[in-house]
Design an enzyme around this catalytic site. Structure first.
Site, PDB file in Angstrom:
ATOM      1  N   ASP A 164       0.931  -1.231  -0.057  1.00 35.22           N
ATOM      2  CA  ASP A 164      -0.163  -0.019   0.023  1.00 35.22           C
ATOM      3  C   ASP A 164       0.814   1.115  -0.116  1.00 35.22           C
ATOM      4  O   ASP A 164       0.703   2.125  -0.812  1.00 35.22           O
ATOM      5  CB  ASP A 164      -1.035   0.053   1.290  1.00 35.22           C
ATOM      6  CG  ASP A 164      -2.119  -0.786   0.962  1.00 35.22           C
ATOM      7  OD1 ASP A 164      -2.632  -0.739  -0.175  1.00 35.22           O
ATOM      8  OD2 ASP A 164      -2.997  -1.260   1.927  1.00 35.22           O
ATOM      9  N   VAL A 165       1.918   1.134   0.946  1.00 35.15           N
ATOM     10  CA  VAL A 165       2.779   2.372   0.986  1.00 35.15           C
ATOM     11  C   VAL A 165       3.487   2.674  -0.288  1.00 35.15           C
ATOM     12  O   VAL A 165       3.437   4.095  -0.883  1.00 35.15           O
ATOM     13  CB  VAL A 165       3.803   2.260   2.069  1.00 35.15           C
ATOM     14  CG1 VAL A 165       4.901   3.412   1.951  1.00 35.15           C
ATOM     15  CG2 VAL A 165       2.993   2.143   3.238  1.00 35.15           C
TER      16      VAL A 165
END
Length: 371
Positions: A164-165
């Site tokens: 996600d990051v």
């Protein structure tokens, strides 16, 4: 003036990848309006413990410098407010399941009619084609995208939602590139980022091993497939890492350990040789490292120019960053926040607003929209 002052971002994203991207852009000066569900808000508002003064620290991590408006996108009146926001915005970011924004009348084609200059960023798990129905969860992406196959001893996820990051970073980069194109052409465009595509790119040398040479990497714990010594070692008190990435560093390591004979051994003279003879070399190094503490080795090896470090917990990591003058944390109206890591001399990141309460900026948003 901040680098992105004057930009308005309509943020229809939630949880992590999208909110992380929009927070980074907000830190650089953009006005971000976070659209949330009434009464509930972003899922991460309830993802606790831990909490800080009753607020989930997960939500606090990625939502500073934003304004919140609560809109029920199923309600015609609220949907019209959302359309007005889209018509006014420079950038839209969303991470709904593919097709959801279209059903709400807020998809790319509809948004482009409202606002031809809009940069429209969609974040999905696996694209809008055959993978449209696959759930876009970080854990799923880590599993099917190969990350877990090369992490730890196999079937091990990263300790944070890393995919996600990374996807949020790619989304922010794509938005900035599209804004630059708009500056020269006046045209908006669609930006599409996927968890799977971002992960395969972020696997860098591991992905390259497969694409370029047909090698399918396997999990090696804390070891590196192509460099030795580059892993975790025990010491007299706690583990540390050593990353001797070239022959010179290896020779220096051996000298500091009191084992110059290892550097003179033909089996270990080159990195390729050290990779082939990994087990015997690691055993020799481990014996030598067991004689002193991690902090003692860290001091001695660092002074000699050998890359290394103790395995810190997060408290020690923040202490180290502070001691190095990196200012890793900031206070924003009484809320502890992780500092934006990008340093700009002329237009530094700003911390204008603490993470918002649900719907707290309804009046502000409606005023700028003339509603």
């Amino acid at each position: 003036m901040s680098a992105l002052s004057g930009l308005l971002i309509a943020d229809f994203s939630r949880v992590l990848a999208g909110p992380y991207a929009t927070m980074l852009l907000a830190d650089l000066g953009a006005d971000v309006v976070k659209v949330e569900r009434p009464d509930v808000g972003d899922d991460t508002r309830s993802w606790g413990p831990p909490y800080a003064d009753g607020e989930a620290t997960y939500f606090l991590a990625v939502n500073r410098n934003k304004r919140s408006i609560a809109l029920d996108l199923q309600d015609p009146a609220d949907r019209e407010t959302a359309r007005a926001l889209v018509a006014r915005a420079d950038v839209l970011v969303e991470n709904f399941r593919p097709g959801t924004m279209d059903r709400l009348g807020l998809g790319y084609d509809a948004a482009r009619e409202l606002n031809p200059g809009l940069v429209y960023c969609s974040i999905t798990g696996f694209g809008t084609g055959e993978g449209a129905d696959l759930p876009g969860y970080d854990l799923i992406a880590q599993a099917v995208g190969g990350l877990m196959s090369v992490t730890g001893d196999g079937a091990t996820k990263a300790g944070v939602a890393l995919v996600d990051v990374v996807t949020g970073l790619h989304a922010a980069l794509g938005v900035l590139a599209a804004l630059r194109h708009r500056e020269t052409s006046g045209e908006g465009q669609r930006v599409e980022v996927t968890l799977l595509g971002s992960l395969l790119s972020a696997l860098v040398n591991q992905s390259s091993a497969y694409v370029a040479a047909g090698v399918v990497p396997k999990a090696m714990g804390n070891r590196h497939p192509s460099i030795v010594p580059y892993e975790v070692f025990g010491t007299a008190d706690r583990p540390m890492v050593i990353a001797a990435g070239n022959d010179r560093q290896f020779r220096t390591l051996c000298a500091v350990l009191g084992r110059p004979d290892l550097a003179e051994d033909d089996r270990y003279a080159t990195n390729a040789g050290r990779v082939a003879a990994r087990e015997t070399l690691v055993a020799e190094l481990s014996d030598a490292l067991a004689r002193r503490t991690a902090d003692e080795w860290f001091t001695a090896l660092t002074e000699a120019g050998v890359p290394c470090g103790p395995i810190n917990d997060l408290a020690a990591a923040f202490d180290l960053a502070a001691a190095l003058g990196l200012s890793p944390a900031v206070d924003v109206d009484g809320v502890g926040q992780i500092a934006n890591p990008v340093r700009l001399d002329a237009t530094p990141a700003e911390y204008r607003l603490r993470p918002p309460a649900l719907g707290q900026d309804d009046a502000w948003v409606r005023e700028i929209l003339g509603r």
